[in-house]
Write an enzyme that holds these catalytic residues in place. Structure first.
Site, mmCIF file in Angstrom:
data_model
loop_
_atom_site.group_PDB
_atom_site.id
_atom_site.type_symbol
_atom_site.label_atom_id
_atom_site.label_comp_id
_atom_site.label_asym_id
_atom_site.label_seq_id
_atom_site.Cartn_x
_atom_site.Cartn_y
_atom_site.Cartn_z
ATOM 1 N N ASP A 87 0.812 -1.229 0.000
ATOM 2 C CA ASP A 87 0.000 0.000 0.000
ATOM 3 C C ASP A 87 0.835 1.265 0.000
ATOM 4 O O ASP A 87 0.396 2.310 -0.485
ATOM 5 C CB ASP A 87 -0.944 0.016 1.211
ATOM 6 C CG ASP A 87 -0.203 0.265 2.516
ATOM 7 O OD1 ASP A 87 0.615 -0.593 2.900
ATOM 8 O OD2 ASP A 87 -0.439 1.315 3.143
ATOM 9 N N ASP A 90 6.036 0.339 2.933
ATOM 10 C CA ASP A 90 6.387 -0.863 3.676
ATOM 11 C C ASP A 90 6.109 -2.095 2.824
ATOM 12 O O ASP A 90 5.857 -1.990 1.623
ATOM 13 C CB ASP A 90 5.621 -0.906 4.998
ATOM 14 C CG ASP A 90 4.108 -0.734 4.793
ATOM 15 O OD1 ASP A 90 3.617 -1.047 3.694
ATOM 16 O OD2 ASP A 90 3.430 -0.274 5.736
ATOM 17 N N TYR A 238 -4.752 0.691 9.750
ATOM 18 C CA TYR A 238 -5.944 0.976 8.951
ATOM 19 C C TYR A 238 -7.181 0.564 9.731
ATOM 20 O O TYR A 238 -8.028 -0.192 9.261
ATOM 21 C CB TYR A 238 -5.870 0.269 7.593
ATOM 22 C CG TYR A 238 -4.810 0.865 6.700
ATOM 23 C CD1 TYR A 238 -5.015 2.093 6.084
ATOM 24 C CD2 TYR A 238 -3.592 0.217 6.507
ATOM 25 C CE1 TYR A 238 -4.035 2.662 5.283
ATOM 26 C CE2 TYR A 238 -2.606 0.778 5.706
ATOM 27 C CZ TYR A 238 -2.836 1.994 5.102
ATOM 28 O OH TYR A 238 -1.863 2.565 4.312
ATOM 29 N N GLU A 488 6.012 9.749 2.525
ATOM 30 C CA GLU A 488 5.627 8.405 2.094
ATOM 31 C C GLU A 488 4.528 8.463 1.032
ATOM 32 O O GLU A 488 3.516 9.127 1.214
ATOM 33 C CB GLU A 488 5.141 7.573 3.279
ATOM 34 C CG GLU A 488 4.899 6.107 2.937
ATOM 35 C CD GLU A 488 4.639 5.253 4.164
ATOM 36 O OE1 GLU A 488 4.824 4.035 4.083
ATOM 37 O OE2 GLU A 488 4.245 5.813 5.217
#
Length: 510
Positions: A87, A90, A238, A488
Site C-alpha cells: 500500500d 512498507d 488501517y 511516504e
C-alpha cells in the site's frame, strides 16, 4: 448477437457522451492555460503502481529495478496469495486500502478512460494486478484473506521487498470473525473493475462481478468490524473509525451500477436511513460531509456516485437526500463557502490534520470533477449559503489542487517523483531507498537497511509517479525519509489522481 452489439454501441455512445460532456465543461471553464504536462503526469501516475507490485513480476514490467517478491504468500495456510500491491513504503499487503485504491482506480477508468488515450491499457493493467489478487483473497466462500504480513515486525525493519524475511502472517475475516468494511470495499472494487473490463474482456468482467455479488452477500449477512475481529494487526494502521455501514452502501451502489439490478437500488434506499440521509441533517446519527473521502469514510463518494448515475435510472423523487449531501460536501471544501471545514495552506493546498495529506487533495479533486459533470448534465449549481458555486468553479478548485501537486506552489516543487525538475528525493519507501537487486544482489537483512534509511543521499531508485504525503500546513517540505507523514507515497493517493489527470489531459485534444 444483437444484444452484444447493442451493449457495445451503448458503451461507445456513453464514451462519446463523456467526451462531449468534457468539451462542454471545458467551454464553461474559463481559465489560463496551464504550464503542466498532464499527459506526462498521467503516464507517470499509472507507472507508479508497477513499483508497488508484489509477487512475480510480468515480462512487460517497466519499473525494472523492482524484482519478484513475496512468492510464498499464503503457502503456510495452503492458499495462493501471491500478488497484489504494497500500500505504501512498507511490505505489508493491507486489504482494506488495497481494495479502496482498486475501487478508485477503476472509477477513474470508468469515468475518464475514454480520455486516457494510450495510457488506458496501462491503467487497465494496474486494475487487473489488484483484482487478480482480490480474486485469490476471496477464493473460499465466506472467507476473505484481508492482510498478509505481520505489521509490527515489518515496520521494525528497513528491508527490500525482494529480501524480506519478516513473518508473512495471513489475517482472515469469516462468519465468526466478520469484517464488513473490508469485505464490502472488496465487493465494491470487484464490481467497479467489472465495468472496466466489460468490453475488453467480458469473461473476466463476469468473473469479477459474480465474485463481487458473493462477497457483498457475505459482508451484509455477517456484519461486524474487522477492527474488532483482527484488532492490533490492523489498528492503528488501517483501523476503521467511521463504521462499516458506509462501505455496505458504497458496495451496493457499485453493484447496482454494474448490474442495474433493482435489488441493489432497493438496498441503498432501504438502508440509507442507517446513515441518517432520510431524516435530514438534524438526525443525531447523521455523519454530515466534513471534507472527508478516503479509505475509511465513503459518505461523499456514495452521494456523488448515486447523484451521477442512479438518479437518471430510478425514482427522482428520492434524489434530494443524495443531491443535498453531495452539494453539502462541495460546500464543506470550496474555499469561499461559509460552511467550509477544511483548511487551505497559504499556497492553496487543501490541508487536513494527520498524515498523508495528499490523499485528501487527490480524492476531493476527483469527486469535485465528477460532481461538476453531474451539475452540467442537470443544469444545476450549488448554493453554499448565499454563495453560488458553478460547475466551472468546482473544476477550478480541482485544477488548483492538481497544479499545486505538480509544482504550482510556493516551493516550485512537484510532489510527484520524476515529474518536473524538482521533486522529492528521499521518499519514505524501502524499495526506492535501498539499492536495487541489480546493483546489490546480496541479501540485506532487517537492520542492514538502517544506514540507507539514515543516509542523507537521494534514493537510488526513482519510484516514478509516486505522489508523497506532501507539505505541511505552511507549505514547507523538509524532504526527509524520517518524516513519513510527508514523504511516504501510497496507492490511495495516486488512484484518484489518475482520474483527475485524465480529465485535465483532455483539453490537449479538444
Amino acid at each position: 448477437m444483437t444484444r452484444d452489439w447493442e451493449k457495445k454501441m451503448s458503451f461507445r455512445m456513453k464514451s462519446w457522451s463523456l467526451v462531449l460532456s468534457t468539451f462542454i465543461i471545458w467551454v464553461a471553464f474559463v481559465g489560463v492555460e496551464s504550464q503542466h504536462d498532464y499527459a506526462d503526469a498521467l503516464s507517470k501516475s499509472i507507472l507508479f503502481f508497477e513499483g508497488q507490485r508484489s509477487g512475480k513480476l510480468p515480462s512487460n514490467q517497466r519499473m525494472n529495478w523492482r524484482k519478484n517478491s513475496a512468492l510464498d504468500d499464503g503457502h503456510q495456510i495452503g492458499v495462493d496469495l501471491v500478488g497484489g500491491y504494497y500500500d505504501a513504503g512498507d511490505n505489508v499487503k493491507f486489504g482494506f486500502p488495497m481494495a479502496f485504491s482498486t475501487t478508485l482506480l477503476a472509477w477513474s477508468v470508468v469515468e475518464y478512460g475514454a480520455l486516457m488515450g494510450s495510457e488506458l491499457q496501462h491503467a487497465e493493467e494496474a486494475v487487473r494486478w489488484a483484482t487478480d489478487y482480490l480474486l485469490k483473497a476471496t477464493s473460499n466462500r465466506d472467507v476473505i484473506y484481508v492482510q498478509v504480513g505481520e505489521p509490527y515486525e515489518d515496520h521494525n525493519c528497513w528491508e527490500r521487498p525482494e529480501d524480506m524475511n519478516t513473518p508473512r502472517t495471513v489475517y482472515v475475516v469469516d462468519k465468526d470473525h466478520p469484517g464488513s468494511e473490508v469485505a464490502a470495499e472488496t465487493a465494491a472494487a470487484l464490481a467497479a473493475a467489472s465495468l472496466v473490463f466489460r468490453l475488453s474482456d467480458p469473461t473476466y468482467s463476469s468473473t469479477l462481478l459474480n465474485r463481487a455479488t458473493e462477497v457483498f452477500d457475505f459482508a451484509d449477512r455477517y456484519q461486524g468490524s474487522y477492527s474488532q475481529s483482527i484488532g492490533s494487526a490492523v489498528c492503528p494502521f488501517y483501523c476503521d473509525f467511521s463504521g462499516y455501514k458506509d462501505e455496505l452502501l458504497w458496495a451496493a451502489a457499485w453493484l447496482h451500477k454494474a448490474t442495474n439490478m433493482q435489488s441493489y437500488w432497493n438496498y441503498v434506499m432501504s438502508n440509507m436511513n442507517t446513515l441518517g440521509w432520510t431524516q435530514g441533517y438534524t438526525n443525531p446519527n447523521y455523519v454530515g460531509p466534513n471534507g472527508e473521502f478516503g479509505w475509511d469514510n465513503k459518505h461523499a463518494g456514495i452521494d456523488i456516485l448515486i447523484s451521477n448515475e442512479f438518479l437518471t435510472l430510478h425514482d427522482a423523487e428520492n434524489a434530494d437526500p443524495f443531491y443535498s449531501c453531495a452539494d453539502e460536501f462541495v460546500c464543506s471544501v470550496v474555499p469561499e463557502s461559509p460552511s467550509k471545514c477544511v483548511e487551505y495552506s497559504p499556497g492553496g493546498l487543501i490541508f487536513k490534520p494527520g498524515g498523508s495529506n495528499m490523499q485528501h487533495s487527490t480524492a476531493i479533486s476527483f469527486l469535485l470533477l465528477v460532481h461538476a459533470g453531474n451539475l452540467i448534465r442537470t443544469n444545476r449549481v450549488v448554493h453554499c449559503g448565499n454563495i453560488e458555486v458553478s460547475p466551472s468553479r468546482l473544476i477550478q478548485v480541482a485544477k488548483s489542487q492538481v497544479d499545486y501537486i505538480l509544482g504550482s506552489n510556493p516551493l516550485g516543487m512537484s510532489y510527484m517523483v520524476g515529474y518536473g525538475d524538482k521533486f522529492p528525493q528521499k521518499i519514505h519507501h524501502r524499495a526506492s531507498s535501498l539499492p536495487s537487486m541489480d546493483n546489490h544482489p546480496d541479501h540485506i537483512d532487517c537492520k542492514g537497511g538502517t544506514p540507507y534509511f539514515q543516509s542523507q543521499d537521494p534514493n537510488p531508485n526513482l519510484l516514478i509517479g509516486a505522489v508523497v504525503g506532501g507539505p505541511n500546513a505552511t507549505d514547507g517540505y523538509p524532504d526527509s525519509r524520517d518524516l513519513f507523514q510527508q514523504s511516504e507515497p501510497t496507492t490511495y493517493i495516486n488512484a484518484p489522481f489518475v482520474g483527475a489527470l485524465a480529465f485535465f489531459k483532455s483539453h490537449n485534444f479538444l
